[in-house]
Design a protein around this motif. Structure first.
Motif, PDB file in Angstrom:
ATOM      1  N   GLN A   1     -17.330  -2.243  -6.096  1.00 55.37           N
ATOM      2  CA  GLN A   1     -16.184  -2.696  -5.307  1.00 55.37           C
ATOM      3  C   GLN A   1     -14.908  -2.703  -6.136  1.00 55.37           C
ATOM      4  N   LEU A   2     -13.972  -1.868  -5.766  1.00 54.92           N
ATOM      5  CA  LEU A   2     -12.700  -1.808  -6.478  1.00 54.92           C
ATOM      6  C   LEU A   2     -11.776  -2.911  -5.955  1.00 54.92           C
ATOM      7  N   ARG A   3     -11.366  -3.768  -6.880  1.00 55.34           N
ATOM      8  CA  ARG A   3     -10.406  -4.838  -6.540  1.00 55.34           C
ATOM      9  C   ARG A   3      -9.078  -4.469  -7.189  1.00 55.34           C
ATOM     10  N   PHE A   4      -7.995  -4.695  -6.477  1.00 53.24           N
ATOM     11  CA  PHE A   4      -6.709  -4.320  -7.074  1.00 53.24           C
ATOM     12  C   PHE A   4      -5.543  -5.222  -6.724  1.00 53.24           C
ATOM     13  N   HIS A   5      -4.630  -5.252  -7.691  1.00 53.96           N
ATOM     14  CA  HIS A   5      -3.338  -5.901  -7.531  1.00 53.96           C
ATOM     15  C   HIS A   5      -2.327  -4.799  -7.214  1.00 53.96           C
ATOM     16  N   THR A   6      -1.290  -5.139  -6.477  1.00 54.68           N
ATOM     17  CA  THR A   6      -0.242  -4.161  -6.183  1.00 54.68           C
ATOM     18  C   THR A   6       1.122  -4.756  -6.515  1.00 54.68           C
ATOM     19  N   GLN A   7       2.001  -3.914  -6.999  1.00 59.16           N
ATOM     20  CA  GLN A   7       3.407  -4.316  -7.137  1.00 59.16           C
ATOM     21  C   GLN A   7       4.242  -3.272  -6.436  1.00 59.16           C
ATOM     22  N   THR A   8       5.249  -3.742  -5.713  1.00 59.57           N
ATOM     23  CA  THR A   8       6.156  -2.808  -5.054  1.00 59.57           C
ATOM     24  C   THR A   8       6.910  -2.021  -6.126  1.00 59.57           C
ATOM     25  N   ALA A   9       7.454  -0.869  -5.743  1.00 59.74           N
ATOM     26  CA  ALA A   9       7.968   0.081  -6.735  1.00 59.74           C
ATOM     27  C   ALA A   9       9.329  -0.320  -7.290  1.00 59.74           C
ATOM     28  N   GLY A  10       9.332  -0.760  -8.533  1.00 61.72           N
ATOM     29  CA  GLY A  10      10.586  -1.131  -9.192  1.00 61.72           C
ATOM     30  C   GLY A  10      11.559   0.029  -9.216  1.00 61.72           C
ATOM     31  N   VAL A  11      11.003   1.219  -9.401  1.00 66.03           N
ATOM     32  CA  VAL A  11      11.851   2.392  -9.555  1.00 66.03           C
ATOM     33  C   VAL A  11      12.563   2.773  -8.252  1.00 66.03           C
ATOM     34  N   SER A  12      12.073   2.264  -7.134  1.00 62.59           N
ATOM     35  CA  SER A  12      12.709   2.590  -5.850  1.00 62.59           C
ATOM     36  C   SER A  12      13.913   1.695  -5.569  1.00 62.59           C
TER      37      SER A  12
ATOM     38  N   PHE B   1      -8.017  -3.298 -10.937  1.00 61.78           N
ATOM     39  CA  PHE B   1      -7.010  -2.237 -10.938  1.00 61.78           C
ATOM     40  C   PHE B   1      -5.643  -2.774 -10.515  1.00 61.78           C
ATOM     41  N   PHE B   2      -4.641  -1.977 -10.790  1.00 62.92           N
ATOM     42  CA  PHE B   2      -3.263  -2.367 -10.494  1.00 62.92           C
ATOM     43  C   PHE B   2      -2.502  -1.113 -10.059  1.00 62.92           C
ATOM     44  N   PHE B   3      -2.106  -1.095  -8.792  1.00 66.42           N
ATOM     45  CA  PHE B   3      -1.407   0.075  -8.264  1.00 66.42           C
ATOM     46  C   PHE B   3       0.038  -0.238  -7.887  1.00 66.42           C
ATOM     47  N   ASN B   4       0.803   0.833  -7.760  1.00 67.12           N
ATOM     48  CA  ASN B   4       2.177   0.771  -7.306  1.00 67.12           C
ATOM     49  C   ASN B   4       2.167   0.846  -5.782  1.00 67.12           C
ATOM     50  N   SER B   5       3.178   0.272  -5.130  1.00 59.16           N
ATOM     51  CA  SER B   5       3.380   0.589  -3.727  1.00 59.16           C
ATOM     52  C   SER B   5       4.783   1.161  -3.590  1.00 59.16           C
TER      53      SER B   5
END
Lengths: 133, 559
Positions: free
Chosen positions: B325-336, B286-290
């Motif tokens: 087991q959910l594994r995820f990448h995160t990227q900080t919020a570009g829109v912020s 998975f890939f979520f926003n922060s």
């Protein structure tokens, strides 16, 4: 009774990030303008033809991909060809400072970068849209 | 337990009466509203009564234990830190190759390829819609030749560096190119790892980089699941992405609910294609926003792990804990990020990155301070990577696993995110699934509405954005930015013309025709695409071959 300002909002180029285009379309509509949103991936030809068909006073282009110079030049050329010189063109998106003088030079005065208040865009369009008879 | 809660209830009521109220009389609270960035109301104080009904063993458990609220690794970051994976790509393959070498030299531990829009949309540089777009938002990859240049001198058989590729509609074409280059480097497909984003549902929902209609697009994805389970078993075949949903303006809850529901849709399609859940689900990531609301984001990651574990175990009957087991990448919020006073973006990014780490991310990209203006310069990209290194090595937060576990507030918020998600899932299930919901425009409308509401809150200054609608400063110095000129387009057009002169035309035509025949029938498209790639067919040609057979998707524009 004064007629509503008619605005075509378009997303040219290959980019699909349409958040800005949709938010501004809705804000202009809520401000009392007639808004036509073309949807994604419109060529300059399609955009100008939409403006002609819709009798638009304003074309708003949303561009974030860096292709703005090519697209804006072509839109302005086509407007001149069709005799639509009096249609106001504004753009919003990621536009480097470096490009602003050139864009102003080809007739695009309304350039809105991220963080611009909606009201400023509404005011600019209201003040600069061609007068409707 | 009931007695304990009643006592806590009484204690809180007493505190409100005897301590809080007199204090408020002297100095009232700020005007508020006290809501998250997503508009969720936040209470003044959370106590044990807010987590009544949550059982530690059943609903939270220790790290590495089902349902993994506290993380999938028993030792958290005391064992392995998250992968510091900086997304990069611009201009020609050679320019991007140099940026990768710089990032590895600066201590980056994973590569992440950003492609330009023509590549993402399956168009060659000579297509009219590619005008002005070549090499602008990412690297231009036209054929296998460009992929060879992109990874020149970067050993793809080295397990220490894995590559993630942000590619969706043309994912199978680009993945096939990567596999052939890996083979050229002497790598064994059975051993290599990496990730392709390959998440078409969020394209229909949010980012809109789709080519083929939904059902044919889903077929390409299940072809990859099936191919990889046999041929490239360690490859992460999909990175189900909430990032773009959030960037399009969704709330934190919508990001969580829609993304995980997309995940369920992929699993269902895999199962319907005859695959065994435990054969392909462990390779789904998975890939979520922060975003900027610190605790809401942390709760989102914690709830995500539980929701996925429960759904895989109970909805799909998965037996292998790796499927849970959910594994995820995160990227900080570009829109912020703001174009105004851009140095403030370093601080925003650091806080967002910290939220991702406290939420237990497995991999992280931190945005650069200049990204509201352009793609990042080398200096800005280095500060972004250093931000992660400071969190990892100086802040001390990596010494302990899930330090916020047990916080009344965080656990209550985690539970709220879970409950809200289940409600959204129920609505989507009743529509017949995510593909059907997308066809009805449901998630698209929900996001457009949330995005408009947020913008209105900003206009009314209910939400303060420092430097934009408050604390505005007119004399800020302009930044030096990365300016990408037209030279890449010229170069890539020239190379395309050369390629078309040099390659074996007959073989190109033959492999493309075989692809079309396979796509019309039920053959797995991956081996057919590998043949096209080896014949140096271009991304545009391979996509066009499928466009002829399957048609193109067009959405109904809604505002």
């Amino acid at each position: 009774m004064s007629q509503k300002i008619r605005v075509v909002i378009a997303k040219p180029g290959l980019d699909g990030h349409d958040r800005g285009a949709k938010v501004i379309a809705r804000a202009l509509r809520d401000a009392g303008m007639e808004v036509i949103y073309t949807g994604l991936r419109q060529t300059p030809e399609q955009i100008v033809s939409a403006a002609l068909q819709e009798d638009a006073d304003v074309i708003g282009l949303s561009i974030l991909s860096g292709a703005h110079m090519h697209i804006c030049r072509r839109v302005m050329e086509l407007l001149t060809e069709k005799g639509l010189d009096d249609v106001q063109v504004v753009i919003g998106g990621i536009i480097p400072d470096l490009d602003i003088p050139t864009l102003n030079g080809i007739g695009i005065k309304g350039i809105f970068i991220p963080g611009t208040p909606m009201q400023r865009i509404i005011d600019f369009i209201s003040a600069n849209a061609r007068a409707r008879v | 337990m009931k007695g304990v809660i009643e006592r806590a209830d009484r204690r809180k009521a007493k505190w409100e009466r005897e301590v809080l109220e007199p204090a408020l009389e002297k100095s009232p609270e700020r005007k508020g509203p006290f809501t998250t960035i997503s508009g969720r109301p936040i209470e003044r104080l959370y106590t044990s009564e807010d987590i009544a009904g949550i059982g530690y063993e059943r609903d939270i458990a220790n790290p590495g234990e089902y349902p993994y609220v506290r993380g999938i690794h028993p030792s958290g970051y005391r064992g392995k830190l998250w992968t510091m994976r900086q997304f990069a790509g611009f201009g020609s393959p050679e320019e991007t190759n140099q940026r990768y070498k710089d990032l590895i030299a600066a201590g980056g531990t994973g590569l992440s390829v950003a492609f330009d829009l023509p590549t993402l949309m399956g168009r060659d540089p000579d297509h009219p819609l590619s005008l002005g777009e070549v090499g602008k938002c990412g690297v231009s990859i036209v054929s296998l030749k460009d992929m060879e240049r992109l990874f020149d001198g970067i050993p793809l058989d080295d397990p220490a560096i894995t590559t993630s590729m942000t590619i969706n509609s043309p994912a199978p074409m680009i993945f096939a190119m990567y596999l052939v280059v890996a083979e050229q480097h002497g790598a064994d497909w059975k051993k290599i790892s990496g990730t392709i984003q390959n998440d078409i549902l969020k394209e229909f929902i949010a980012q809109k980089e789709y080519i083929f209609p939904p059902r044919q697009s889903m077929r390409l994805i299940t072809d990859i699941f099936a191919f990889c389970s046999q041929e490239v078993p360690k490859w992460n075949t999909i990175s189900v992405s909430g990032y773009h949903i959030r960037e399009a303006g969704s709330t934190s809850l919508q990001e969580l609910a829609f993304t995980l529901r997309d995940g369920l849709e992929y699993v269902q399609y895999g199962v319907d294609a005859g695959l065994d859940v435990d054969d392909f689900v462990p390779r789904i990531s998975f890939f979520f926003n922060s975003h900027s609301d610190f605790f809401e984001e942390i709760a989102k990651y914690r709830a995500a792990r539980k929701l996925w574990a429960d759904a895989m175990r109970h909805r799909f009957g998965a037996k292998n804990p790796r499927s849970w087991q959910l594994r995820f990448h995160t990227q900080t919020a570009g829109v912020s990020l703001t174009a105004q006073q851009p140095y403030n973006n370093v601080v925003r990014t650091a806080l967002q990155a910290l939220a991702a780490v406290l939420g237990g991310t497995n991999s992280l990209h931190t945005n650069s301070l200049d990204e509201a203006l352009a793609l990042p310069t080398r200096e800005a990209a280095t500060i972004a990577l250093r931000t992660q290194q400071i969190i990892a090595h100086e802040s001390g937060v990596t010494n302990v696993v899930d330090p916020l576990g047990g916080s009344y507030f965080v656990e209550a918020l985690t539970r709220q995110m879970e409950e809200g998600t289940l409600k959204y899932w129920d609505t989507i299930d009743r529509m017949g699934g995510m593909v059907e919901a997308i066809e009805r425009g449901y998630p698209q409308q929900e996001i457009a509405e949330a995005s408009y509401q947020f913008q209105q809150a900003v206009e009314r200054r209910e939400k303060v954005i420092v430097g934009v609608n408050d604390f505005v400063q007119m004399d800020a110095k302009p930044l030096e930015i990365l300016y990408i000129d037209e030279s890449t387009a010229g170069l890539q057009l020239e190379r395309l013309a050369d390629l078309k002169r040099m390659r074996d035309h007959h073989r190109v035509r033959q492999t493309l025709e075989a692809l079309q025949a396979g796509a019309t029938g039920t053959a797995n498209t991956m081996p057919l695409l590998l043949d096209c790639v080896r014949a140096y067919a271009t991304v545009g040609e391979m996509c066009d071959a499928l466009r002829e057979v399957w048609g193109e998707y067009e959405e109904v524009p809604l505002i």
